[in-house]
Design a protein around this motif. Structure first.
Motif, PDB file in Angstrom:
ATOM      1  N   PRO A   5      -3.998 -35.640  16.150  1.00 53.21           N
ATOM      2  CA  PRO A   5      -4.132 -35.599  14.688  1.00 53.21           C
ATOM      3  C   PRO A   5      -4.857 -36.846  14.191  1.00 53.21           C
ATOM      4  CG  PRO A   5      -1.926 -34.943  15.348  1.00 53.21           C
ATOM      5  CD  PRO A   5      -2.595 -35.453  16.586  1.00 53.21           C
ATOM      6  N   ALA A   6      -5.751 -36.673  13.268  1.00 50.69           N
ATOM      7  CA  ALA A   6      -6.521 -37.798  12.743  1.00 50.69           C
ATOM      8  C   ALA A   6      -5.607 -38.767  11.997  1.00 50.69           C
ATOM      9  CB  ALA A   6      -7.609 -37.293  11.816  1.00 50.69           C
ATOM     10  N   GLN A   7      -5.952 -40.044  12.055  1.00 47.95           N
ATOM     11  CA  GLN A   7      -5.170 -41.098  11.437  1.00 47.95           C
ATOM     12  C   GLN A   7      -6.025 -41.859  10.428  1.00 47.95           C
ATOM     13  OE1 GLN A   7      -3.982 -43.449  14.803  1.00 47.95           O
ATOM     14  NE2 GLN A   7      -2.870 -41.757  15.781  1.00 47.95           N
ATOM     15  N   MET A   8      -5.362 -42.602   9.536  1.00 48.83           N
ATOM     16  CA  MET A   8      -6.073 -43.363   8.527  1.00 48.83           C
ATOM     17  C   MET A   8      -7.089 -44.319   9.160  1.00 48.83           C
ATOM     18  SD  MET A   8      -6.669 -43.948   5.381  1.00 48.83           S
ATOM     19  CE  MET A   8      -5.295 -43.207   4.496  1.00 48.83           C
ATOM     20  N   GLY A   9      -6.728 -44.905  10.300  1.00 45.73           N
ATOM     21  CA  GLY A   9      -7.638 -45.833  10.954  1.00 45.73           C
ATOM     22  C   GLY A   9      -8.906 -45.192  11.494  1.00 45.73           C
ATOM     23  N   ASP A  10      -8.961 -43.844  11.512  1.00 46.08           N
ATOM     24  CA  ASP A  10     -10.150 -43.133  11.995  1.00 46.08           C
ATOM     25  C   ASP A  10     -11.223 -42.982  10.919  1.00 46.08           C
ATOM     26  OD1 ASP A  10      -8.921 -42.661  14.474  1.00 46.08           O
ATOM     27  OD2 ASP A  10      -7.976 -40.820  13.728  1.00 46.08           O
ATOM     28  N   LEU A  32     -12.332 -38.844   2.828  1.00 48.35           N
ATOM     29  CA  LEU A  32     -11.656 -38.835   4.119  1.00 48.35           C
ATOM     30  C   LEU A  32     -10.313 -39.554   4.041  1.00 48.35           C
ATOM     31  CD1 LEU A  32     -14.560 -39.557   6.637  1.00 48.35           C
ATOM     32  CD2 LEU A  32     -13.185 -37.479   6.515  1.00 48.35           C
ATOM     33  N   ARG A  33     -10.303 -40.732   3.411  1.00 44.93           N
ATOM     34  CA  ARG A  33      -9.051 -41.493   3.321  1.00 44.93           C
ATOM     35  C   ARG A  33      -8.008 -40.752   2.498  1.00 44.93           C
ATOM     36  NH1 ARG A  33     -12.925 -45.665   3.294  1.00 44.93           N
ATOM     37  NH2 ARG A  33     -13.090 -45.584   1.018  1.00 44.93           N
ATOM     38  N   ARG A  34      -8.466 -40.080   1.446  1.00 46.44           N
ATOM     39  CA  ARG A  34      -7.539 -39.318   0.617  1.00 46.44           C
ATOM     40  C   ARG A  34      -6.906 -38.187   1.415  1.00 46.44           C
ATOM     41  NH1 ARG A  34     -10.771 -39.234  -3.794  1.00 46.44           N
ATOM     42  NH2 ARG A  34     -11.857 -37.444  -2.972  1.00 46.44           N
ATOM     43  N   ARG A  35      -7.714 -37.517   2.199  1.00 50.23           N
ATOM     44  CA  ARG A  35      -7.183 -36.399   2.976  1.00 50.23           C
ATOM     45  C   ARG A  35      -6.215 -36.885   4.050  1.00 50.23           C
ATOM     46  NH1 ARG A  35     -10.463 -31.130   5.297  1.00 50.23           N
ATOM     47  NH2 ARG A  35      -8.607 -29.845   5.519  1.00 50.23           N
ATOM     48  N   LEU A  36      -6.518 -38.031   4.642  1.00 50.13           N
ATOM     49  CA  LEU A  36      -5.669 -38.541   5.717  1.00 50.13           C
ATOM     50  C   LEU A  36      -4.394 -39.191   5.199  1.00 50.13           C
ATOM     51  CD1 LEU A  36      -8.383 -40.100   8.057  1.00 50.13           C
ATOM     52  CD2 LEU A  36      -7.174 -37.928   8.336  1.00 50.13           C
ATOM     53  N   SER A  37      -4.405 -39.659   3.962  1.00 49.69           N
ATOM     54  CA  SER A  37      -3.224 -40.340   3.427  1.00 49.69           C
ATOM     55  C   SER A  37      -2.266 -39.393   2.723  1.00 49.69           C
ATOM     56  CB  SER A  37      -3.642 -41.430   2.434  1.00 49.69           C
ATOM     57  OG  SER A  37      -4.290 -40.861   1.306  1.00 49.69           O
ATOM     58  N   GLY A  38      -2.745 -38.195   2.356  1.00 49.61           N
ATOM     59  CA  GLY A  38      -1.912 -37.270   1.611  1.00 49.61           C
ATOM     60  C   GLY A  38      -1.010 -36.450   2.508  1.00 49.61           C
ATOM     61  N   GLY A  44      -1.542 -23.871   7.983  1.00 43.85           N
ATOM     62  CA  GLY A  44      -2.901 -23.783   8.501  1.00 43.85           C
ATOM     63  C   GLY A  44      -3.726 -25.031   8.332  1.00 43.85           C
ATOM     64  N   TYR A  45      -3.194 -26.000   7.600  1.00 43.03           N
ATOM     65  CA  TYR A  45      -3.943 -27.222   7.331  1.00 43.03           C
ATOM     66  C   TYR A  45      -3.858 -28.164   8.524  1.00 43.03           C
ATOM     67  CZ  TYR A  45      -4.870 -31.888   5.373  1.00 43.03           C
ATOM     68  OH  TYR A  45      -5.337 -33.155   5.143  1.00 43.03           O
ATOM     69  N   GLY A  46      -4.975 -28.812   8.843  1.00 46.67           N
ATOM     70  CA  GLY A  46      -4.958 -29.810   9.905  1.00 46.67           C
ATOM     71  C   GLY A  46      -6.249 -30.596   9.946  1.00 46.67           C
ATOM     72  N   VAL A  47      -6.168 -31.831  10.409  1.00 44.67           N
ATOM     73  CA  VAL A  47      -7.337 -32.672  10.651  1.00 44.67           C
ATOM     74  C   VAL A  47      -7.119 -33.327  12.004  1.00 44.67           C
ATOM     75  CG1 VAL A  47      -8.825 -34.511   9.807  1.00 44.67           C
ATOM     76  CG2 VAL A  47      -7.511 -33.148   8.165  1.00 44.67           C
ATOM     77  N   PHE A  48      -8.065 -33.133  12.916  1.00 43.51           N
ATOM     78  CA  PHE A  48      -7.919 -33.635  14.275  1.00 43.51           C
ATOM     79  C   PHE A  48      -9.160 -34.420  14.687  1.00 43.51           C
ATOM     80  CE2 PHE A  48      -5.476 -29.759  13.823  1.00 43.51           C
ATOM     81  CZ  PHE A  48      -4.226 -30.137  14.304  1.00 43.51           C
ATOM     82  N   ALA A  49      -8.929 -35.466  15.475  1.00 43.62           N
ATOM     83  CA  ALA A  49     -10.008 -36.317  15.950  1.00 43.62           C
ATOM     84  C   ALA A  49     -10.062 -36.302  17.471  1.00 43.62           C
ATOM     85  CB  ALA A  49      -9.811 -37.747  15.452  1.00 43.62           C
ATOM     86  N   ALA A  50     -11.266 -36.341  17.996  1.00 42.05           N
ATOM     87  CA  ALA A  50     -11.488 -36.619  19.414  1.00 42.05           C
ATOM     88  C   ALA A  50     -11.939 -38.066  19.483  1.00 42.05           C
ATOM     89  CB  ALA A  50     -12.553 -35.695  19.987  1.00 42.05           C
ATOM     90  N   VAL A  51     -11.213 -38.879  20.206  1.00 41.31           N
ATOM     91  CA  VAL A  51     -11.510 -40.316  20.235  1.00 41.31           C
ATOM     92  C   VAL A  51     -11.778 -40.771  21.665  1.00 41.31           C
ATOM     93  CG1 VAL A  51     -10.226 -40.839  18.130  1.00 41.31           C
ATOM     94  CG2 VAL A  51      -9.035 -40.857  20.314  1.00 41.31           C
ATOM     95  N   ASP A  52     -12.730 -41.689  21.762  1.00 44.54           N
ATOM     96  CA  ASP A  52     -13.063 -42.336  23.023  1.00 44.54           C
ATOM     97  C   ASP A  52     -12.957 -43.832  22.773  1.00 44.54           C
ATOM     98  OD1 ASP A  52     -13.964 -43.106  25.478  1.00 44.54           O
ATOM     99  OD2 ASP A  52     -16.035 -42.431  25.191  1.00 44.54           O
TER     100      ASP A  52
END
Length: 296
Positions: A5-10, A32-38, A44-52
């Protein structure tokens, strides 16, 4: 590489990725910050990150199309060009599908680069149409057309929200698109539109008659730097009179006065009237995506 799941630091790294891969989507850091902080925005809602390491190399967001019946899910998915072909997109897409199915969606749709059609067909995606993205500087807007007698222009945030809701209900059910839209409760609409911090209702415009009825409107989201024109509509009995051109032009003038530097929008390839309006306003096409749908 990790999918999570995506985080504010992303947010900062994700914004760089969006600006590189899809600048025509008008993604903003504040958005982006608004979506991640709310709080999670429903089923069905989700925000996901692929991180390296510390770098975001892929991103997907999911949600349900409000009022769709049967329930239709939608997603966005982008992968950094240097990390494609390594399973990043596959992992993100499967994660997105799971979240949409958890929310009750029976189909998923995505707007994708036409080059991705073959890859997406592995999951049963089929092309339905194409969507064209366009942008412009609001300072380049043409002169405002005259306002017809008996009508007035109004910033959307100065309206009775119930009046806008009534017009939007009609607009959603008659707009072009693949999803069948029925209706959504007023309280749900208030949360998604009227009370949403993502919307710029002060720089959105409505055309109102003497009885206070909204006969045409345009809504935008974003901030006072970049605005995405997400919905423009005229009630069916008032179409063909140039009202969409009028409200969109008025919004461009107000956006320019507020210091907005970029306006962005998109239209399905079959929506010739709105494409003509946007061309008259000065929008220039910047990209084309294929609309893909698959069963879940």
């Amino acid at each position: 590489m990790e999918i999570r799941p995506a985080q504010m630091g992303d947010a900062e790294s994700a914004l760089v990725l969006h600006d590189l891969v899809a600048p025509f989507l008008a993604t903003t850091g504040s958005g982006l910050r608004r979506r991640l902080s709310g709080p999670a925005d429903g089923p069905g809602y989700g925000v996901f990150a692929a991180v390296d390491g510390e770098q975001v190399i892929g991103w997907t967001s999911t949600g349900l199309i409000s009022g769709s019946d049967p329930v239709d899910g939608q997603l966005r998915l982008i992968v950094h060009p240097e990390h494609r072909g390594r399973g990043v997109g596959t992992a993100l897409l499967e994660t997105a599908h799971e979240r949409l199915k958890e929310g009750g969606a029976v189909t998923a749709r995505v707007f994708a680069d036409p080059a991705s059609v073959g890859w997406a067909s592995q999951w049963g995606y089929r092309e339905t149409r194409r969507v064209h993205y366009a942008s412009m500087a609001p300072s380049d807007a043409p002169e405002l057309p005259p306002v017809p007698e008996g009508l007035r222009l109004s910033p959307v945030n100065e309206l009775d929200p119930r009046r806008l809701y009534e017009a939007d209900e009609i607009a959603q059910q008659t707009k072009p698109g693949d999803a069948k839209i029925t209706s959504r409760p007023y309280e749900q609409w208030l949360a998604a539109i009227w009370d949403s911090p993502a919307m710029v209702l002060d720089l959105s415009t409505a055309l109102v008659d003497t009885d206070g009825r909204v006969v045409g409107f345009t809504l935008g989201n974003g901030d006072h730097e970049k605005i995405w024109s997400q919905m423009t509509a005229t009630l069916p009995e008032f179409r063909g009179r140039g009202f969409a051109k009028l409200v969109k032009c008025a919004t461009l003038h107000r956006a320019a006065a507020a210091g907005v530097t970029g306006m962005y929008t998109a239209n399905y390839d079959g929506n010739s009237p709105m494409i003509a309006v946007n061309q008259w306003l000065g929008y220039t096409r910047t990209a084309t995506h294929t609309v893909l749908i698959c069963p879940l």
